[in-house]
Design a protein around this motif. Structure first.
Motif, short mmCIF file in Angstrom:
data_model
loop_
_atom_site.label_atom_id
_atom_site.label_comp_id
_atom_site.label_asym_id
_atom_site.label_seq_id
_atom_site.Cartn_x
_atom_site.Cartn_y
_atom_site.Cartn_z
N ALA A 197 -3.12 -3.10 -10.11
CA ALA A 197 -3.98 -1.97 -10.49
C ALA A 197 -5.29 -2.01 -9.70
N ALA A 245 -4.67 -0.84 -6.24
CA ALA A 245 -4.51 0.62 -6.17
C ALA A 245 -5.84 1.31 -5.88
N THR A 246 -6.94 0.73 -6.33
CA THR A 246 -8.24 1.35 -6.07
C THR A 246 -8.60 1.28 -4.58
N CYS A 254 -7.38 6.95 -6.94
CA CYS A 254 -7.56 5.96 -8.01
C CYS A 254 -8.86 5.21 -7.76
N ASP A 285 -5.34 3.79 -2.85
CA ASP A 285 -5.14 5.18 -3.27
C ASP A 285 -6.50 5.87 -3.47
N ARG A 315 0.83 -1.20 0.00
CA ARG A 315 0.00 0.00 0.00
C ARG A 315 0.88 1.26 0.00
N ILE A 341 2.30 1.75 -3.41
CA ILE A 341 1.27 2.13 -4.39
C ILE A 341 0.92 3.61 -4.26
N VAL A 342 0.79 4.10 -3.03
CA VAL A 342 0.41 5.51 -2.85
C VAL A 342 1.64 6.42 -2.78
N PRO A 355 2.03 0.25 -13.28
CA PRO A 355 2.49 1.37 -12.43
C PRO A 355 3.99 1.56 -12.67
#
Lengths: 259, 152
Positions: free
Chosen positions: A231, A234-235, A241, A238, A22, A25-26, A214
């Protein structure tokens, strides 16, 4: 179709769990490549751990991560496992045996099947509900996710979904360049729970089979089916996203939209 | 009861790919249709002159698509795909050797704007021998939605 994400597990070199994934990703911290520690699932009895392949241990270890974060019991979950090539090391060893003295070890033969991880997992967890093993090449993440979501909604059950990629030795890696082990586990539920991390709407849309990687994801991972699932994660990670397109075929994407 | 023309008006399939003959019954929960095209020499799903039992999945999926159109009569005609299948069991090898009508039943397990999850059964119907199960299983029909395109 609307599905609830209960929990996430991630294992990859440099990403030892969902928290570390996480943060990358962010962009709270950069991705730092690091060799993955030996994977030793706690739930696998030592005899089974010895007999099992690296792919089995990887799949069970990432599932254990996800299960640690939910009060739901693995015995109450159906299971979907997916992988591009379940156990490349075993496939390689079988090919060597067949090219040599043709004496295939029964243990290796039994470890070579695509549903070996689901078999070991169900023994380790005493999980007796339906287990499916999905393979759709590089589109395995989306295909398995769709199957898991469908099963959760149709049977009104939580479903454990595990997508894993285990490295292939040479010369197999020339045609299927899975170089590093990566795995993602999700528990999906058909209804909200106090622990739900996210609500996803899953749809099927026209697409071109291409993946928007990414920029931090190592190029060495691009053959790994499960990495396309980043991906979708990521939702959850983030807030900026909301939508992820996961290639499902040369013409279709599974589109995950956070509600 | 809907005939072949009424069925063709409700699904994107055209010509010989419109496989079903009649809708016998439908309600919110499901649909029951018959087909005779399994005997056609120009059935588009023939393989080496035979209609494999798996073609019955397409028949059942068209029944589900008709069902989707009947329960949402105001919706425009949408393209859909068979996105996932589970527990498919066949009890025979081919459908073209069956003389009587085929009956396809699709039962909605989960309804959703994006599609539906159906269980399905195909039977041979014979006035003397009664119903014989040919094929059963579960599938997910998903409608394509161009809104999101490639996504983000």
């Amino acid at each position: 179709m609307r599905i609830f994400v209960e929990t996430v597990g991630v294992l990859a070199p440099g990403l030892q769990d969902w928290e570390s994934a996480r943060a990358v990703i962010v962009r709270e911290r950069p991705y730092v490549a690091a060799p993955m520690a030996a994977v030793a699932p706690a739930s696998l009895p030592s005899t089974e751990r010895r007999r099992s392949s690296p792919a089995v241990r990887l799949a069970i270890a990432v599932a254990e991560q996800a299960l640690q974060r939910t009060p739901l019991s693995p015995q109450d979950m159906a299971m979907v496992f997916s992988s591009f090539e379940a156990s490349g090391v075993i496939t390689h060893q079988l090919c060597e045996a067949l090219a040599g003295n043709r004496e295939v070890s029964p243990t290796q033969f039994h470890n070579s099947v695509h549903n070996a991880p689901s078999g070991y997992y169900s023994i380790a967890m005493n999980a007796k509900l339906a287990a499916s093993s999905v393979c759709r090449g590089k589109w395995s993440f989306a295909a398995g996710l769709l199957n898991a979501a469908v099963q959760a909604l149709a049977d009104k059950l939580p479903v454990l979904y595990v997508c894993y990629d285990s490295p292939l030795p040479a010369p197999l890696c020339d045609v299927m360049p899975v170089i590093e082990a990566t795995a993602i586990a999700l528990v999906l539920t058909p209804a909200p729970s106090p622990k739900s991390l996210a609500v996803w709407d899953i749809a099927l849309n026209p697409g071109d089979g291409e993946t928007a990687w990414p920029d931090w994801a190592p190029a060495a991972w691009h053959a790994n089916a499960c990495v396309r699932g980043l991906a979708a994660l990521a939702t959850i990670a983030d807030p900026a996203c909301r939508v992820a397109a996961l290639p499902f075929s040369p013409e279709l994407n599974v589109v995950v939209s956070r509600c | 009861m809907l005939d072949r023309t009424a069925i063709a008006a409700r699904i994107p399939h055209a010509g010989r790919m419109c496989l079903l003959d009649r809708v016998l019954h439908w309600d919110e929960r499901g649909i029951r249709c018959t087909a005779v095209s399994h005997r056609d020499k120009d059935n588009p799903l023939l393989e080496a002159g035979r209609l494999p039992v798996w073609a019955g999945i397409e028949y059942a999926a068209q029944a589900a698509a008709v069902h989707g159109a009947l329960v949402r009569p105001q919706a425009t005609l949408r393209n859909g795909v068979l996105a996932a299948m589970r527990n498919v069991n066949a009890c025979c090898e081919r459908l073209d050797s069956i003389e009587g009508e085929l009956m396809f039943e699709a039962t909605l397990l989960h309804s959703d704007p994006a599609g539906g999850i159906y269980s399905f059964e195909a039977h041979a119907v014979d006035a003397l021998a009664g119903r014989k199960l040919l094929l059963s299983g579960q599938f997910t029909l998903m409608y394509l939605d161009a809104r999101h395109g490639k996504g983000k």
